[in-house]
Motif scaffolding. Structure first.
Motif, PDB file in Angstrom:
ATOM      1  N   GLN A  36       0.808  -1.211   0.000  1.00  0.00           N
ATOM      2  CA  GLN A  36       0.000   0.000   0.000  1.00  0.00           C
ATOM      3  C   GLN A  36       0.848   1.270   0.000  1.00  0.00           C
ATOM      4  OE1 GLN A  36      -0.411  -2.585   2.120  1.00  0.00           O
ATOM      5  NE2 GLN A  36      -2.339  -3.456   1.375  1.00  0.00           N
ATOM      6  N   THR A  37       2.080   1.187   0.462  1.00  0.00           N
ATOM      7  CA  THR A  37       2.865   2.412   0.670  1.00  0.00           C
ATOM      8  C   THR A  37       4.051   2.558  -0.278  1.00  0.00           C
ATOM      9  OG1 THR A  37       4.188   1.279   2.357  1.00  0.00           O
ATOM     10  CG2 THR A  37       2.251   2.511   3.106  1.00  0.00           C
ATOM     11  N   THR A  38       4.344   1.528  -1.074  1.00  0.00           N
ATOM     12  CA  THR A  38       5.460   1.663  -2.001  1.00  0.00           C
ATOM     13  C   THR A  38       5.203   2.825  -2.965  1.00  0.00           C
ATOM     14  OG1 THR A  38       6.870   0.473  -3.566  1.00  0.00           O
ATOM     15  CG2 THR A  38       4.526   0.046  -3.718  1.00  0.00           C
ATOM     16  N   PRO A  39       6.229   3.592  -3.318  1.00  0.00           N
ATOM     17  CA  PRO A  39       7.645   3.432  -2.967  1.00  0.00           C
ATOM     18  C   PRO A  39       8.094   4.331  -1.814  1.00  0.00           C
ATOM     19  CG  PRO A  39       7.445   4.959  -4.773  1.00  0.00           C
ATOM     20  CD  PRO A  39       6.035   4.565  -4.408  1.00  0.00           C
ATOM     21  N   TYR A  40       7.131   4.794  -1.002  1.00  0.00           N
ATOM     22  CA  TYR A  40       7.462   5.816  -0.016  1.00  0.00           C
ATOM     23  C   TYR A  40       7.925   5.240   1.320  1.00  0.00           C
ATOM     24  CZ  TYR A  40       4.818   8.131  -3.621  1.00  0.00           C
ATOM     25  OH  TYR A  40       4.375   8.552  -4.841  1.00  0.00           O
ATOM     26  N   LEU A  41       7.463   4.055   1.707  1.00  0.00           N
ATOM     27  CA  LEU A  41       7.919   3.422   2.927  1.00  0.00           C
ATOM     28  C   LEU A  41       9.188   2.633   2.626  1.00  0.00           C
ATOM     29  CD1 LEU A  41       7.279   2.818   5.935  1.00  0.00           C
ATOM     30  CD2 LEU A  41       6.112   0.746   5.137  1.00  0.00           C
ATOM     31  N   PRO A  42      10.302   2.947   3.289  1.00  0.00           N
ATOM     32  CA  PRO A  42      11.552   2.231   2.998  1.00  0.00           C
ATOM     33  C   PRO A  42      11.398   0.726   3.180  1.00  0.00           C
ATOM     34  CG  PRO A  42      11.961   4.163   4.368  1.00  0.00           C
ATOM     35  CD  PRO A  42      10.474   4.003   4.298  1.00  0.00           C
ATOM     36  N   LEU A  43      12.117  -0.009   2.344  1.00  0.00           N
ATOM     37  CA  LEU A  43      12.041  -1.468   2.399  1.00  0.00           C
ATOM     38  C   LEU A  43      13.100  -2.017   3.354  1.00  0.00           C
ATOM     39  CD1 LEU A  43      11.693  -2.256  -1.420  1.00  0.00           C
ATOM     40  CD2 LEU A  43       9.869  -2.054   0.262  1.00  0.00           C
ATOM     41  N   PRO A  44      12.715  -2.894   4.276  1.00  0.00           N
ATOM     42  CA  PRO A  44      13.680  -3.512   5.188  1.00  0.00           C
ATOM     43  C   PRO A  44      14.335  -4.719   4.538  1.00  0.00           C
ATOM     44  CG  PRO A  44      11.498  -4.239   5.753  1.00  0.00           C
ATOM     45  CD  PRO A  44      11.330  -3.306   4.587  1.00  0.00           C
ATOM     46  N   GLY A  45      15.152  -4.479   3.540  1.00  0.00           N
ATOM     47  CA  GLY A  45      15.754  -5.582   2.806  1.00  0.00           C
ATOM     48  C   GLY A  45      14.920  -5.948   1.594  1.00  0.00           C
ATOM     49  N   LEU A  46      15.289  -7.037   0.939  1.00  0.00           N
ATOM     50  CA  LEU A  46      14.625  -7.459  -0.291  1.00  0.00           C
ATOM     51  C   LEU A  46      13.797  -8.724  -0.121  1.00  0.00           C
ATOM     52  CD1 LEU A  46      17.503  -6.801  -2.859  1.00  0.00           C
ATOM     53  CD2 LEU A  46      15.399  -5.479  -2.570  1.00  0.00           C
ATOM     54  N   SER A  47      13.762  -9.292   1.053  1.00  0.00           N
ATOM     55  CA  SER A  47      13.008 -10.529   1.255  1.00  0.00           C
ATOM     56  C   SER A  47      11.723 -10.308   2.029  1.00  0.00           C
ATOM     57  CB  SER A  47      13.879 -11.567   1.985  1.00  0.00           C
ATOM     58  OG  SER A  47      15.004 -11.901   1.214  1.00  0.00           O
ATOM     59  N   LEU A  48      11.786  -9.623   3.165  1.00  0.00           N
ATOM     60  CA  LEU A  48      10.627  -9.444   4.015  1.00  0.00           C
ATOM     61  C   LEU A  48       9.452  -8.786   3.303  1.00  0.00           C
ATOM     62  CD1 LEU A  48       9.309  -9.703   6.791  1.00  0.00           C
ATOM     63  CD2 LEU A  48      10.376  -7.505   7.416  1.00  0.00           C
ATOM     64  N   PRO A  49       9.658  -7.756   2.459  1.00  0.00           N
ATOM     65  CA  PRO A  49       8.505  -7.112   1.817  1.00  0.00           C
ATOM     66  C   PRO A  49       7.808  -7.964   0.762  1.00  0.00           C
ATOM     67  CG  PRO A  49      10.420  -5.652   1.838  1.00  0.00           C
ATOM     68  CD  PRO A  49      10.905  -7.027   2.184  1.00  0.00           C
ATOM     69  N   LEU A  50       8.436  -9.046   0.303  1.00  0.00           N
ATOM     70  CA  LEU A  50       7.870  -9.839  -0.789  1.00  0.00           C
ATOM     71  C   LEU A  50       6.785 -10.780  -0.273  1.00  0.00           C
ATOM     72  CD1 LEU A  50      11.072 -10.775  -2.821  1.00  0.00           C
ATOM     73  CD2 LEU A  50       9.341  -9.053  -3.405  1.00  0.00           C
ATOM     74  N   ALA A  51       5.665 -10.794  -0.977  1.00  0.00           N
ATOM     75  CA  ALA A  51       4.554 -11.674  -0.628  1.00  0.00           C
ATOM     76  C   ALA A  51       4.876 -13.103  -1.069  1.00  0.00           C
ATOM     77  CB  ALA A  51       3.274 -11.194  -1.303  1.00  0.00           C
ATOM     78  N   PRO A  52       4.225 -14.083  -0.447  1.00  0.00           N
ATOM     79  CA  PRO A  52       4.425 -15.473  -0.885  1.00  0.00           C
ATOM     80  C   PRO A  52       4.113 -15.621  -2.376  1.00  0.00           C
ATOM     81  CG  PRO A  52       3.231 -15.397   1.188  1.00  0.00           C
ATOM     82  CD  PRO A  52       3.324 -13.970   0.713  1.00  0.00           C
ATOM     83  N   GLY A  53       4.934 -16.387  -3.057  1.00  0.00           N
ATOM     84  CA  GLY A  53       4.751 -16.594  -4.488  1.00  0.00           C
ATOM     85  C   GLY A  53       5.596 -15.686  -5.353  1.00  0.00           C
ATOM     86  N   SER A  54       6.168 -14.623  -4.744  1.00  0.00           N
ATOM     87  CA  SER A  54       7.026 -13.732  -5.517  1.00  0.00           C
ATOM     88  C   SER A  54       8.336 -14.428  -5.864  1.00  0.00           C
ATOM     89  CB  SER A  54       7.345 -12.467  -4.717  1.00  0.00           C
ATOM     90  OG  SER A  54       6.243 -11.607  -4.644  1.00  0.00           O
ATOM     91  N   ASP A  55       8.919 -14.020  -6.988  1.00  0.00           N
ATOM     92  CA  ASP A  55      10.267 -14.466  -7.310  1.00  0.00           C
ATOM     93  C   ASP A  55      11.249 -13.822  -6.340  1.00  0.00           C
ATOM     94  OD1 ASP A  55       9.463 -16.027  -9.438  1.00  0.00           O
ATOM     95  OD2 ASP A  55       9.656 -14.390 -10.887  1.00  0.00           O
ATOM     96  N   GLY A  56      12.284 -14.544  -5.958  1.00  0.00           N
ATOM     97  CA  GLY A  56      13.290 -14.012  -5.065  1.00  0.00           C
ATOM     98  C   GLY A  56      14.215 -13.029  -5.764  1.00  0.00           C
ATOM     99  N   SER A  67      12.331  -2.282 -15.139  1.00  0.00           N
ATOM    100  CA  SER A  67      11.174  -2.452 -14.263  1.00  0.00           C
ATOM    101  C   SER A  67      10.008  -1.638 -14.784  1.00  0.00           C
ATOM    102  CB  SER A  67      11.509  -2.020 -12.833  1.00  0.00           C
ATOM    103  OG  SER A  67      11.945  -0.665 -12.791  1.00  0.00           O
ATOM    104  N   SER A  68       8.821  -2.040 -14.352  1.00  0.00           N
ATOM    105  CA  SER A  68       7.618  -1.300 -14.717  1.00  0.00           C
ATOM    106  C   SER A  68       6.572  -1.545 -13.639  1.00  0.00           C
ATOM    107  CB  SER A  68       7.082  -1.753 -16.082  1.00  0.00           C
ATOM    108  OG  SER A  68       5.956  -0.988 -16.455  1.00  0.00           O
ATOM    109  N   GLY A  69       5.750  -0.539 -13.408  1.00  0.00           N
ATOM    110  CA  GLY A  69       4.675  -0.678 -12.438  1.00  0.00           C
ATOM    111  C   GLY A  69       5.082  -0.236 -11.044  1.00  0.00           C
ATOM    112  N   ARG A  70       4.104   0.149 -10.267  1.00  0.00           N
ATOM    113  CA  ARG A  70       4.331   0.716  -8.941  1.00  0.00           C
ATOM    114  C   ARG A  70       4.992  -0.268  -7.979  1.00  0.00           C
ATOM    115  NH1 ARG A  70       0.619   0.886  -4.622  1.00  0.00           N
ATOM    116  NH2 ARG A  70       1.026   2.530  -3.081  1.00  0.00           N
ATOM    117  N   GLN A  71       4.617  -1.544  -8.053  1.00  0.00           N
ATOM    118  CA  GLN A  71       5.149  -2.521  -7.111  1.00  0.00           C
ATOM    119  C   GLN A  71       6.663  -2.695  -7.237  1.00  0.00           C
ATOM    120  OE1 GLN A  71       3.076  -4.572  -4.723  1.00  0.00           O
ATOM    121  NE2 GLN A  71       2.048  -2.632  -5.122  1.00  0.00           N
ATOM    122  N   ALA A  72       7.219  -2.388  -8.398  1.00  0.00           N
ATOM    123  CA  ALA A  72       8.641  -2.624  -8.641  1.00  0.00           C
ATOM    124  C   ALA A  72       9.518  -1.426  -8.306  1.00  0.00           C
ATOM    125  CB  ALA A  72       8.859  -3.016 -10.102  1.00  0.00           C
TER     126      ALA A  72
END
Length: 321
Positions: A36-56, A67-72
């Motif tokens: 809901q907050t990307t890209p304004y809330l800093p990401l705590p690493g590259l694993s924790l923010p990813l939902a199940p099923g996402s590519d690592g 990249s394209s789209g808000r999620q990226a």
């Protein structure tokens, strides 16, 4: 890297292919609260923010990240902090200062500016002469019985900006029927999921008995075959991508205006008409010439230039594909 939706992923693939690269595709989704907050809330690493099923996501880092789209957006910026030599290109408005990326690609009708902005007229896409040549060879037997000139009709449908109503469809179908009878030409027609069952029924009813090939959704998608084999194209106005792909062929592109439109998309269509690329579909088939849109090739050239500036690679010789 994208959320996997075709309209978001295809521009990334189109740029990679235009550069002559075979990409590694990363389809990602963020979990709450980062979704809901990307890209304004800093990401705590590259694993924790990813939902199940996402590519690592992890090293080794790529030389080019498209990249394209808000999620990226936030993920691309996070990778940039870890890999300074990685050239990052974001397609669509990232919603953050453009200098967070090496290049940002946006259409001119978005009305943005920036030193590293590569403005396009239309959408970045996957249509290339090589793909069209292959599609023509594959698809030609399926429409061999249709007369020339052969006209491709590509119908989208309602979205949050435009409406394809039964009244508009009825008028379009009647114009197409009159065109076939008057000029003895052949029609290839494809619709989309947004067209709707009622509109498709109207189309089939009014074109019954005419030399028309209407794709029923079975078998291979004939879209590239339509672009390759058509002598002229008739396209609904709801999809910037579909109009851009048609205009990359250099063939006459007639536009079917749908009800409603956002101002920026009106600017897009006004620009194409002013440049002599498209004309409204009035029920008549016209012929004219223009320089095909080459937005994807231009973005590819700019990306290679940035790679060269960073001492990564030199662009390969053009292959014509």
């Amino acid at each position: 890297m994208s959320d996997g939706r075709a309209g978001i992923e295809n521009p990334c693939l189109g740029l990679a292919e235009a550069m002559g690269l075979t990409p590694i595709v990363k389809r990602i989704a963020l979990r709450t609260p980062w979704r809901q907050t990307t890209p304004y809330l800093p990401l705590p690493g590259l694993s924790l923010p990813l939902a199940p099923g996402s590519d690592g996501l992890g090293p080794p880092w790529p030389d080019v990240l498209i990249s394209s789209g808000r999620q990226a957006v936030g993920l691309s910026m996070a990778i940039g902090r870890r890999a300074s030599r990685c050239v990052r290109v974001h397609i669509q408005n990232p919603g953050v200062p453009f200098d967070r990326f090496d290049l940002v690609s946006l259409p001119a009708h978005d009305g943005k500016s920036g030193a590293n902005l590569v403005e396009s007229i239309g959408a970045i896409h996957r249509v290339t002469p090589a793909k069209l040549a292959a599609a023509a060879a594959t698809f030609a037997p399926r429409v061999a019985g249709l007369a020339r000139p052969l006209v491709a009709v590509m119908i989208g449908g309602s979205n949050r900006f435009s409406q394809l109503t039964p009244a508009i469809m009825a008028e379009l179908a009647e114009r197409l029927a009159r065109l076939v009878r008057a000029q003895q030409l052949g029609l290839m027609i494809t619709t989309s999921r947004r067209t709707g069952a009622e509109n498709e029924a109207i189309l089939r009813e009014k074109l019954a008995g005419l030399p028309v090939w209407l794709w029923d959704g079975t078998g291979d998608n004939p879209y590239f075959g339509f672009l390759a084999l058509a002598d002229a194209l008739i396209v609904t106005s709801d999809s910037v991508a579909m109009v851009s792909e048609a205009a990359s062929t250099g063939k006459p592109v007639h536009i079917i205006d749908l009800a409603g439109n956002a101002p920026k998309f009106t600017r897009f269509h006004d620009r194409l008409r002013a440049a002599g690329i498209t004309r409204p579909f009035t029920g008549q088939l016209e012929s004219w010439h223009y320089a095909p849109l080459d937005d994807t090739a231009r973005l590819a050239a700019r990306t290679w230039a940035v790679l060269a500036q960073k001492g990564c690679f030199t662009a390969p010789a053009a292959s014509g594909g």
